[in-house]
Structures are given as structure tokens and as C-alpha cells.
Design a protein around this motif. Structure first.
Motif, PDB file in Angstrom:
ATOM      1  N   THR A  40       0.807  -1.392   0.026  1.00  0.00           N
ATOM      2  CA  THR A  40       0.053  -0.040  -0.005  1.00  0.00           C
ATOM      3  C   THR A  40       0.907   1.305  -0.101  1.00  0.00           C
ATOM      4  O   THR A  40       0.912   2.043  -0.792  1.00  0.00           O
ATOM      5  CB  THR A  40      -1.034   0.062   1.072  1.00  0.00           C
ATOM      6  N   LEU A  90      -7.472  -9.133  -5.354  1.00  0.00           N
ATOM      7  CA  LEU A  90      -7.543  -8.932  -3.981  1.00  0.00           C
ATOM      8  C   LEU A  90      -8.397  -9.663  -2.891  1.00  0.00           C
ATOM      9  O   LEU A  90      -8.531  -9.514  -1.636  1.00  0.00           O
ATOM     10  CB  LEU A  90      -7.628  -7.299  -3.577  1.00  0.00           C
ATOM     11  N   PRO A 148      -7.800  -5.954   3.515  1.00  0.00           N
ATOM     12  CA  PRO A 148      -7.540  -4.756   3.326  1.00  0.00           C
ATOM     13  C   PRO A 148      -6.846  -4.007   4.514  1.00  0.00           C
ATOM     14  O   PRO A 148      -7.118  -4.231   5.528  1.00  0.00           O
ATOM     15  CB  PRO A 148      -8.877  -4.243   3.061  1.00  0.00           C
ATOM     16  N   PRO A 197      -7.986  -0.016   1.334  1.00  0.00           N
ATOM     17  CA  PRO A 197      -8.426  -0.476  -0.003  1.00  0.00           C
ATOM     18  C   PRO A 197      -8.579   0.057  -1.095  1.00  0.00           C
ATOM     19  O   PRO A 197      -8.360  -0.664  -2.067  1.00  0.00           O
ATOM     20  CB  PRO A 197     -10.019  -1.073   0.536  1.00  0.00           C
ATOM     21  N   SER A 198      -8.286   1.298  -1.244  1.00  0.00           N
ATOM     22  CA  SER A 198      -8.386   1.944  -2.385  1.00  0.00           C
ATOM     23  C   SER A 198      -6.979   2.114  -3.164  1.00  0.00           C
ATOM     24  O   SER A 198      -6.618   2.091  -4.404  1.00  0.00           O
ATOM     25  CB  SER A 198      -8.664   3.539  -2.330  1.00  0.00           C
ATOM     26  N   ASP A 208      -4.400  -0.711  -2.047  1.00  0.00           N
ATOM     27  CA  ASP A 208      -3.827  -2.048  -1.654  1.00  0.00           C
ATOM     28  C   ASP A 208      -3.580  -2.660  -3.028  1.00  0.00           C
ATOM     29  O   ASP A 208      -4.287  -2.811  -4.051  1.00  0.00           O
ATOM     30  CB  ASP A 208      -4.701  -3.005  -0.899  1.00  0.00           C
ATOM     31  N   ASP A 235     -13.462  -9.903  -7.170  1.00  0.00           N
ATOM     32  CA  ASP A 235     -12.831  -8.827  -7.030  1.00  0.00           C
ATOM     33  C   ASP A 235     -13.577  -7.739  -7.816  1.00  0.00           C
ATOM     34  O   ASP A 235     -12.999  -7.726  -8.949  1.00  0.00           O
ATOM     35  CB  ASP A 235     -11.494  -8.966  -6.948  1.00  0.00           C
ATOM     36  N   GLU A 276      -8.950   4.974   5.794  1.00  0.00           N
ATOM     37  CA  GLU A 276      -9.029   4.039   5.342  1.00  0.00           C
ATOM     38  C   GLU A 276      -8.729   2.868   6.185  1.00  0.00           C
ATOM     39  O   GLU A 276      -9.156   1.494   6.329  1.00  0.00           O
ATOM     40  CB  GLU A 276      -8.660   3.663   3.897  1.00  0.00           C
ATOM     41  N   SER A 332     -10.746  -0.434   7.881  1.00  0.00           N
ATOM     42  CA  SER A 332     -10.193  -1.843   7.665  1.00  0.00           C
ATOM     43  C   SER A 332     -10.285  -2.677   8.968  1.00  0.00           C
ATOM     44  O   SER A 332     -10.555  -3.806   9.107  1.00  0.00           O
ATOM     45  CB  SER A 332      -8.687  -1.662   7.049  1.00  0.00           C
TER      46      SER A 332
END
Length: 573
Positions: free
Chosen positions: A160, A185, A190, A193-194, A196, A222, A298, A302
Motif C-alpha cells: 500500500t 485482492l 484490506p 482498500p483504495s 492496496d 474482486d 481507510e 479496515s
């Protein structure tokens, strides 16, 4: 590395692997499979191969970061209370297993994939395979060390903020951080998540390409996975233009590390690259948004609620980040997202006309003691050059460059635009002196046979190179083709089907579908693209022509280069 496909005795292979595993630091692993389980899998793979199965990764060993699901093994994300045993493996794991790779175990990591140091885990500190006083780098610390210690052929990490690159630099291995979405993914816990992605660690570009070719591609489970773009380059240009940061942007490097970086850039130049200095301060400012702005929210989404409910065995740094992330309001998140969008525009402008950006992977390789003394501060410095890459939807390959005396191990990252992963891997292969032919990722492409002016070294070959075409190999037509001379500003051969002919030598080049359409628009009559039968019986797209048969027949020369060598006509250039 101990690959379980090369020996006649599976038991001997597995015994040697177990010995190596026992000798390595236990902190690399969270869950290690037994020798009996590994041996059973190796026997199964051998049986599948013997039965005729095509297994591109047969017998290669691999490890998986413990935020990636493996059916029947616990996923802990380096927090014991989080442990759960999934019934289904992540798609990337399933694809490796289906290709014949053999799982050794699940690796240690910075808790909930938050960190770049490899010390944020109740399962122990993971140190560099090259220097036990220094960190392995995180958050994919165990995955990097497993390959660094030659315990497995390949390992999966996640990335990330740089977790698929920093451990590569600190363990002297290769780290591939693909374009977001290329590696599915689903089955991966996560972190952010935007931004990763799953990452791949190996020792060679060739093996990295083999693994990527197996695991890349959309997954029906996914929603963010995506296929290769139709304009994804098939190869790096022979004389690439590489962007290099200004001296002011490298202020975090010590004189010795800066000298090591300069040496690497000089190696690229010696390999034919042109360098261009650019201002990367907007990139570095964007990098700070990942933890210092609204995007860190985020992390709260998560795993923040879990850590709040299970503070026991939580790493203090990770818990502090999650607690702060939970307090961020929505407008602050949107502010950060808009800042990233603006930065991406600036990045495209700064990198226009270049093929890759070369940056240090990390400015420092800290000791375990240095991280303990300032866990947040040191971690932040390590991520100076990594955090922006996923935010800006770019690809990268981290390449080790060696030890800096007294300062640990160093490496550079080759950063490219979205879907230009092949360019990064080719440049990595050049830097390491490895075969670019072996580094092919298998991106969607169309093979085109050329027989004349587009051959390597001939006047029109630069057209193929400008389209990022990839040389595949030498070919010959079947014996039912003849070669006629089409004269012009650049003489070209017309290869036409005939009742009686000869095997004519040529080359096969692979182009992206979009590049092929560009090539088609550049072809001048009477040349055209059509079906060419090769000497092995297969057929490919290739250069042919519509002619009136008044052209000179040069078939007897045995090919275009032979004709050029024998002809008294000066070569067109």
C-alpha cells in the motif's frame, strides 16, 4: 532456494528444505507447514506433471504474507486475537497452487499491514537476511526475508505504502509492485482498500515474470480487479528516457547513499538510457497524505473497530494510527482525494516524454534499535519515496543495488505509469544483467512476422521499437513464399504466397492491440498485413503485399539480409 521439481528424490528435497527452514530465524513465519504436508504436495505436483498437466510453476516453493487467505491455515494479520481459518484461498494463492507451486507457510508482517519496518508484530521482529542488526522492512517483512534467506523461490506480500518494495531493498531481492487491480485482492485483508495490491518477491526478473503471468488477471469475486489495458507496452525501448529527481528532492539521502544512487543512474546511462532531471516535490507531498492526511481514514475502516475492541497484543504504533484515523471527518478525506487527483495531473505532466522514474527505494536502512527508539519517525523516513506510487496508480519494480558501507543495504525503484509494468521489469532486467526475453509478462499482444525493412537493424525497425514491440524470436516462412523487391525511399520486400517458393527468414515481434492498429495505419501500399504460414506449420499475422508481379524477384538470395549483403544497391538508412 530449494525447488521441489528438480530432484529425483522428493524426500531428499523436502528434508533439505526443512533443514534450511530450521536454521533460519523463526520470526520469519507465523504459520509453517510440516515437512509431511510439503512432501505430500510435492508428490502430488509430480504426479500431475507425469499425467501430462502443464504446470508453469511446477515444484517451485512459495510463502504467503499472513494477511492473505490460505484455505485451512489461520489468517492473523499479525494479531493473535484476529486469527480465523478461511475455507477458501485468495485467488492469487489458488492460481499459484493450480500452476504447481508448493506452499511452505505464512509469513510474519507488520500488524494489519501498517508499517514499513518489520518490527510491529507480536510474533517477533523480522531482521534483514543480509544484516541481523537491521530490519527486514515491512509490512511484508517475513515474505521479503523468506526469499532473502533462500527459503522459498517466491513469496507474496502486499503493498500500500511500499511494503512490496522496501523489503526487497533491505533483503537484496527483487520486489514487483504491479498496477493496482492486476493481481486480485479477494481473500486479502484490506489495509487501505483504495490503494492496496498484492506484490511479488523473487530473486530474478524471469521468475517474477513467470509468477506474474500466472497470478495476474481479473477475478469474478474482486470488483476492483482489472485486465491488462489494450495499450500496455510489450517492451521497454532500447534507449529509454528516465526521469531522475532533483538534488533538492534527495535531501534525505546521506552522502554515501546519494553516491550509490548516482552510481546506479550512471549504470543506466551506460546501458543507453537518457536521463532527465525533474521536480518530484509534488510526488513527495502527495506521499505524506497517506498517513498525514485524510486518506489514513481507510485504516480505521479496515481494522479500527477490531483494534478498539481488542487492544491486547496490538502494536502501539498501529493502534495509535487506527485511533487517529477514526477521528477524521469526511470532508478531510475528500480534500485528500482531490489533492491526489491534482497531483496525478502534475505527475503526468512532469513525466511526459519519459519512460520511467528512477528513485531510491528507501533513504535509510535502519537498525532494529533505531526503530525502537523512534518507531513512527523512522518508519516515516523509510516511506519517503514509496508512499505516492499507489496513490498515483503507478507500477514499480524494486531492484537491489548493494550495500552502503556502515549504512545497510540500498536499492532503487523503477516507477512507471499505469499498465507499464513490462517497461519497469525490462529495465530491471537490464540493470541486473538478466535476460529481457525471460522477463516477458505475457501481456495481451499480437505476434507479427517481419521479413525486410522492419527486421532488427533495418531502416524501419525503429517503428516497432517506438511502438514498444517485443522481439519474440526468429522464424521462417513455409516453402510456399517468394520475395519481390518493392523499390522506394526505403526499399522493402513483398513476401507473397506462391506455388513454388522457399523458406524465407524473418522475425516475430509482439505488439499490443493498440500498437498494432497504429502500425496498420503506417503501412504504405503495396504492403499489407495478412496470414503467413511458418515453417513449423503455424500461421501468424505478417507482412505480405499486393503486387503486379513486375517487381524484381529476390527469393534466390535466401532472405532480405542476404539480398542486401549481395546487392550492389546502397543500403537505405
Amino acid at each position: 532456494m530449494i525447488s521441489l521439481s528438480s530432484s529425483d528424490s522428493v524426500s531428499t528435497d523436502v528434508a533439505a528444505l526443512e533443514t534450511a527452514l530450521d536454521a533460519a530465524p523463526a520470526s520469519i513465519w507465523i504459520t509453517r507447514r510440516s515437512a509431511k504436508e510439503i512432501q505430500a504436495d510435492a508428490e502430488s505436483v509430480r504426479a500431475r506433471v507425469a499425467a501430462g498437466a502443464a504446470l508453469p510453476l511446477a515444484g517451485l516453493t512459495f510463502a504467503v504474507k499472513d494477511n492473505i487467505d490460505v484455505a485451512g491455515l489461520p489468517t492473523t494479520a499479525a494479531h493473535p486475537a484476529f486469527a480465523r481459518v478461511p475455507a477458501k484461498s485468495a485467488t492469487v494463492v489458488t492460481r499459484l497452487l493450480d500452476a504447481g507451486a508448493i506452499l511452505v507457510g505464512k509469513t510474519n508482517m507488520d500488524q494489519f499491514a501498517t508499517g514499513l519496518v518489520g518490527t510491529r508484530s507480536p510474533y517477533g521482529v523480522v531482521t534483514s537476511a543480509l544484516d541481523p542488526e537491521r530490519v527486514s522492512g515491512g509490512s511484508s517483512s517475513g515474505s521479503g526475508a523468506a526469499v532473502g534467506h533462500d527459503l522459498v523461490d517466491v513469496s507474496l506480500g502486499t503493498d500500500t505504502a511500499g511494503s512490496g518494495r522496501v523489503p526487497a531493498a533491505f533483503n537484496g531481492i527483487l520486489g514487483v509492485k504491479p498496477t493496482l487491480g492486476l493481481l486480485p485482492l479477494d481473500g486479502v485483508l484490506p489495509a487501505s482498500p483504495s490503494y492496496d495490491t498484492v506484490s511479488v518477491f523473487t530473486r530474478t526478473t524471469g521468475l517474477a515474470a513467470r509468477v506474474m503471468s500466472v497470478v495476474a488477471g481479473p477475478s469474478t469475486t474482486d470488483p476492483k480487479s482489472r485486465p491488462w489495458a489494450l495499450d500496455a507496452p510489450q517492451a521497454a525501448p532500447p534507449r529509454p528516457v528516465i526521469a531522475v529527481p532533483r538534488r533538492a528532492d534527495l535531501a534525505s539521502l546521506s552522502p554515501a547513499v546519494l553516491a550509490a544512487f548516482d552510481e546506479t543512474i550512471a549504470r543506466f546511462e551506460a546501458l543507453g538510457a537518457e536521463t532527465r532531471t525533474i521536480d518530484i516535490s509534488p510526488f513527495l507531498a502527495t506521499a505524506r497524505l497517506l498517513y498525514g492526511g485524510g486518506l489514513v481514514s481507510e485504516r480505521a475502516w479496515s481494522y479500527g473497530a477490531f483494534l478498539a475492541a481488542h487492544p491486547e497484543e496490538a502494536d502501539p504504533s498501529v493502534a495509535a494510527i487506527a485511533a487517529r484515523a477514526a477521528k477524521i471527518d469526511g470532508t478531510t478525506v475528500i480534500d485528500a482525494q482531490q489533492a491526489v487527483a491534482a497531483a496525478m495531473l502534475l505527475a503526468r505532466q512532469a513525466l511526459d516524454g519519459t519512460d520511467a522514474l528512477i528513485i531510491p527505494t528507501a533513504p535509510i536502512h535502519p537498525t532494529v534499535a533505531e526503530v525502537a527508539a523512534d518507531p513512527l519517525g523512522v518508519n516515516s523516513i523509510v516511506g519517503t519515496f514509496t508512499n505516492f506510487v499507489n496513490l498515483m496508480d503507478m507500477a514499480a519494480v524494486a531492484v537491489p543495488t548493494g550495500e552502503v558501507s556502515g549504512e545497510g543495504h540500498f536499492g532503487v525503484s523503477i516507477v512507471t505509469p499505469t499498465f507499464h509494468d513490462q517497461v519497469a521489469l525490462d529495465l530491471a532486467a537490464r540493470l541486473l544483467g538478466e535476460s529481457e526475453q525471460d522477463a516477458a509478462l505475457g501481456t495481451p499482444g499480437v505476434d507479427v512476422a517481419v521479413f525486410g525493412a522492419h527486421l532488427s537493424g533495418e531502416p524501419l525497425n525503429p517503428q516497432l521499437q517506438a511502438l514498444c514491440a517485443r522481439f519474440v524470436g526468429e522464424v521462417r516462412t513455409s516453402d510456399r513464399f517468394r520475395m519481390l523487391l518493392v523499390e522506394g525511399s526505403v526499399d522493402r520486400p513483398a513476401v507473397i504466397r506462391a506455388t513454388e517458393g522457399a523458406e524465407l527468414p524473418g522475425e516475430l515481434w509482439r505488439l499490443s492491440p493498440l500498437a498494432l492498429s497504429t502500425l496498420l495505419r503506417s503501412i504504405a501500399a503495396p504492403l499489407a498485413l495478412g496470414e503467413i504460414e511458418l515453417s513449423d506449420g503455424s500461421s501468424v499475422l505478417g507482412f505480405t503485399a499486393s503486387v503486379d508481379l513486375t517487381e524484381r524477384d529476390v527469393t534466390a538470395f535466401g532472405g532480405w539480409r542476404a539480398y542486401r549483403a549481395a546487392s550492389v544497391v546502397p543500403a537505405n538508412a
